[in-house]
Scaffold this active site. Sequence first.
Site, PDB file in Angstrom:
ATOM      1  N   ASP A   1       0.844  -1.194   0.000  1.00  0.00           N
ATOM      2  CA  ASP A   1       0.000   0.000   0.000  1.00  0.00           C
ATOM      3  C   ASP A   1       0.880   1.245   0.000  1.00  0.00           C
ATOM      4  O   ASP A   1       1.610   1.493   0.957  1.00  0.00           O
ATOM      5  CB  ASP A   1      -0.898  -0.030   1.250  1.00  0.00           C
ATOM      6  CG  ASP A   1      -1.702   1.249   1.407  1.00  0.00           C
ATOM      7  OD1 ASP A   1      -1.875   1.977   0.403  1.00  0.00           O
ATOM      8  OD2 ASP A   1      -2.148   1.520   2.544  1.00  0.00           O
TER       9      ASP A   1
ATOM     10  N   ASN B   1      -0.169   4.491  -0.269  1.00  0.00           N
ATOM     11  CA  ASN B   1      -0.733   5.766   0.196  1.00  0.00           C
ATOM     12  C   ASN B   1      -1.485   5.680   1.528  1.00  0.00           C
ATOM     13  O   ASN B   1      -2.245   6.570   1.880  1.00  0.00           O
ATOM     14  CB  ASN B   1      -1.644   6.359  -0.886  1.00  0.00           C
ATOM     15  CG  ASN B   1      -2.824   5.452  -1.195  1.00  0.00           C
ATOM     16  OD1 ASN B   1      -2.891   4.324  -0.676  1.00  0.00           O
ATOM     17  ND2 ASN B   1      -3.744   5.913  -2.012  1.00  0.00           N
TER      18      ASN B   1
ATOM     19  N   GLU C   1      -7.040 -21.127 -16.318  1.00  0.00           N
ATOM     20  CA  GLU C   1      -7.479 -21.792 -15.089  1.00  0.00           C
ATOM     21  C   GLU C   1      -8.421 -22.913 -15.516  1.00  0.00           C
ATOM     22  O   GLU C   1      -9.624 -22.721 -15.623  1.00  0.00           O
ATOM     23  CB  GLU C   1      -8.190 -20.803 -14.156  1.00  0.00           C
ATOM     24  CG  GLU C   1      -8.400 -21.400 -12.780  1.00  0.00           C
ATOM     25  CD  GLU C   1      -9.404 -20.642 -11.926  1.00  0.00           C
ATOM     26  OE1 GLU C   1      -9.367 -20.819 -10.693  1.00  0.00           O
ATOM     27  OE2 GLU C   1     -10.231 -19.891 -12.464  1.00  0.00           O
TER      28      GLU C   1
ATOM     29  N   ASP D   1      -4.002   3.933   2.697  1.00  0.00           N
ATOM     30  CA  ASP D   1      -5.442   3.701   2.869  1.00  0.00           C
ATOM     31  C   ASP D   1      -5.750   2.242   3.238  1.00  0.00           C
ATOM     32  O   ASP D   1      -6.912   1.840   3.306  1.00  0.00           O
ATOM     33  CB  ASP D   1      -6.244   4.133   1.626  1.00  0.00           C
ATOM     34  CG  ASP D   1      -5.906   3.303   0.392  1.00  0.00           C
ATOM     35  OD1 ASP D   1      -5.028   2.413   0.481  1.00  0.00           O
ATOM     36  OD2 ASP D   1      -6.520   3.547  -0.663  1.00  0.00           O
TER      37      ASP D   1
ATOM     38  N   ASP E   1      -9.395 -16.624 -16.193  1.00  0.00           N
ATOM     39  CA  ASP E   1     -10.177 -17.036 -15.036  1.00  0.00           C
ATOM     40  C   ASP E   1     -11.346 -17.963 -15.388  1.00  0.00           C
ATOM     41  O   ASP E   1     -12.085 -17.705 -16.340  1.00  0.00           O
ATOM     42  CB  ASP E   1     -10.756 -15.764 -14.385  1.00  0.00           C
ATOM     43  CG  ASP E   1     -11.491 -16.048 -13.088  1.00  0.00           C
ATOM     44  OD1 ASP E   1     -10.809 -16.385 -12.111  1.00  0.00           O
ATOM     45  OD2 ASP E   1     -12.737 -15.935 -13.060  1.00  0.00           O
TER      46      ASP E   1
HETATM   47  O1  TEU Z   1     -11.789 -19.379  -9.448  1.00  0.00           O
HETATM   48  C1  TEU Z   1     -12.537 -20.345 -10.124  1.00  0.00           C
HETATM   49  C2  TEU Z   1     -12.822 -21.558  -9.381  1.00  0.00           C
HETATM   50  O2  TEU Z   1     -12.986 -22.586 -10.019  1.00  0.00           O
HETATM   51  C3  TEU Z   1     -13.321 -21.511  -7.968  1.00  0.00           C
HETATM   52  O3  TEU Z   1     -14.199 -22.578  -7.834  1.00  0.00           O
HETATM   53  C4  TEU Z   1     -12.333 -21.643  -6.904  1.00  0.00           C
HETATM   54  O4  TEU Z   1     -11.824 -22.932  -6.901  1.00  0.00           O
HETATM   55  C5  TEU Z   1     -13.091 -21.373  -5.619  1.00  0.00           C
HETATM   56  O5  TEU Z   1     -13.301 -19.998  -5.635  1.00  0.00           O
HETATM   57  C6  TEU Z   1     -12.392 -21.730  -4.360  1.00  0.00           C
HETATM   58  O6  TEU Z   1     -13.199 -21.363  -3.251  1.00  0.00           O
HETATM   59  C7  TEU Z   1     -11.658 -18.159 -10.103  1.00  0.00           C
HETATM   60  C8  TEU Z   1     -10.850 -17.183  -9.284  1.00  0.00           C
HETATM   61  O7  TEU Z   1      -9.537 -17.640  -9.142  1.00  0.00           O
HETATM   62  C9  TEU Z   1     -11.540 -16.922  -7.981  1.00  0.00           C
HETATM   63  O8  TEU Z   1     -10.801 -16.075  -7.152  1.00  0.00           O
HETATM   64  C10 TEU Z   1     -12.875 -16.319  -8.288  1.00  0.00           C
HETATM   65  O9  TEU Z   1     -13.604 -16.199  -7.108  1.00  0.00           O
HETATM   66  C11 TEU Z   1     -13.663 -17.129  -9.298  1.00  0.00           C
HETATM   67  O10 TEU Z   1     -12.898 -17.570 -10.404  1.00  0.00           O
HETATM   68  C12 TEU Z   1     -14.771 -16.296  -9.875  1.00  0.00           C
HETATM   69  O11 TEU Z   1     -14.235 -15.324 -10.722  1.00  0.00           O
HETATM   70 CA    CA Z   2      -3.490   2.162  -1.284  1.00  0.00          CA
END
Ligand code: TEU
Ligand code: CA
Length: 558
Positions: free
Chosen positions: A25, A27, A260, A29, A203
């Site tokens: 961080d 600044n 992912e 906050d 993602d």
């Molecule tokens: O995660 C995708 C995912 O498959 C999730 O089921 C993850 O295993 C689960 O959140 C664990 O509790 C991605 C991102 O990495 C995650 O941070 C996000 O919450 C999710 O997509 C939705 O965008």
């Molecule tokens: Ca900050």
Amino acid sequence: MANNITKKWWHDKVAYQIYPKSFYDSNGDGIGDLPGIIDKLDYLKDLGIDIIWLSPCYCSPLADEGYDISDYYNIDPRFGTMADMDQLIDEAKKRDMYILMDLVVNHCSDEHEWFKKACEDPEGKYGSFFYLRNKTDGELPTNWRSYFGGPVWDDLPGTDKQYLHVFHKKQPDLNWENPELREEVYKNINWWLDKGLAGFRIDAIINIKKALPLRSYEPDRDDGLCNIHKMLKDAKGIGEFLGEMRDHTFKKYDAFSVGEVFNEKPEEIPDFIGENGYFSSMFDFNETVFGSSEKGWYDAKPITPDDYKRCCFESQAKIGDIGFLSNIIENHDEPRGVSRYIPEGECSPQSKKLLAALNFMLRGLPFIYQGQELGMENVPFSSIDEIDDISTLDEYQVALKAGLSPDDALNAVAKYSRDNARTPMQWSDGANAGFTTGTPWLKVNPNFVSINAAAQKDDPNSVKNFYKKLIALRKNPEYKETVVYGSLEPIWEDVHNLMAYYRKGAKTLLVIGNYQMDIQTVTLPSSYKRVLVNNYADIAENGQTISLNAYQVLILEM
Ligand code: TEU
Ligand code: CA
């Protein structure tokens, strides 16, 4: 080395994941930000990092900490400005480093203008950006359970319709069947690549293809709902979307993309990460999903060193030289790897280094998650009120409903809580671990007094300096070919609490880890030429027989 592999610029790189909110961080906050990341670029460069993946920092209500994007073309003011982002890309370039952003396009935020317009006119252009269904009395369109609990359907405000969200209700799913939506996504990707991004981490991408027509499946809990994977298994043809995305975006820029991807079938691997795969690489989640239960986190089974070994080798065998996995010990969705993969009570600098070496030397790209290089550990949560993460809060309710006492439920979910990885980065033993001069948005792990970057900087035996050595070995011109492209061959696979493998290329390297407190003896198949890495000062040897100390790990040149 497999001669048929075309070399790519990213093959020999080392990557590092930053969770911006908790990194540094600048600044006061209490929230980490982009200028904070710029301040710490030299720290990362010194460690040997090439590629930096930023978890989302776009405009977002932060319902799922940024994985709910309300504007794909802007930076959330809490994280900084677009000028900061440009400067970050620039400063990284100056240091021969590459920036990846997080591509979150299975869903957006319910505060995105597309969604707002869909509410205003569900039959119009933006209505078809989402999955909308007419509301019927007492019955949901399907019985799927969202990843964060409850049904995937919620009322579309101001209308007689419902919308689909496989994650949180503030994360409406985008309708990839609609070519107009896909064009919008590609336009955004290219806009960022034109800015000088090196690529993206992608993602939750397996969720973009739904099994059509949407239908219900056999319920698997008392709630009458079913796991989303039942539908995903049924969904065919995701490759058409992914191939199109590759051709319209990443390919044209020679960008790096890491997906992912969960639950891929072995025969699909070449399509995903082969020569002309949808992605450059994908994460290996074999270890992270091990022991998970349909019932919830409270029912998950811990992973033993033998399980860990089996999971790693299984993935390696599955991929072979088709492509490159991205190997992780942890990320922002997982507990800290040292607390998970090292049996309880045995976490020490030695065991942390063993885990580091065993994971780092696997074939594939090493991804280090912020603080992993310091050996950061899980958090001792004393109350559910200390938890911010929506997934943990849901799993806590699931555990209570299953009959666990509040204490047991807390203990169960604390082991897997995503907040374990999301506490502020531990820079020093100063106030708030040196993360902020204000009040940190999430409690600092109290162990920062002993586990922090400043303390490890000049200690030659620190976990951090061990990571530095591993990274240096991967970059050493003499060993690079072998570490990057060499094949992986397990040895002594059935020996309990021993994980060992060869990396064979121009050189032959042998990685040996005694994954336990007890001393263990191995007899080398041949003599070694050189010790490249050792987490102890020496080796207890008698001819070719080595007595490995507690959690001793060796990388030998044979
Ligand atoms: O995660 C995708 C995912 O498959 C999730 O089921 C993850 O295993 C689960 O959140 C664990 O509790 C991605 C991102 O990495 C995650 O941070 C996000 O919450 C999710 O997509 C939705 O965008
Ligand atoms: Ca900050």
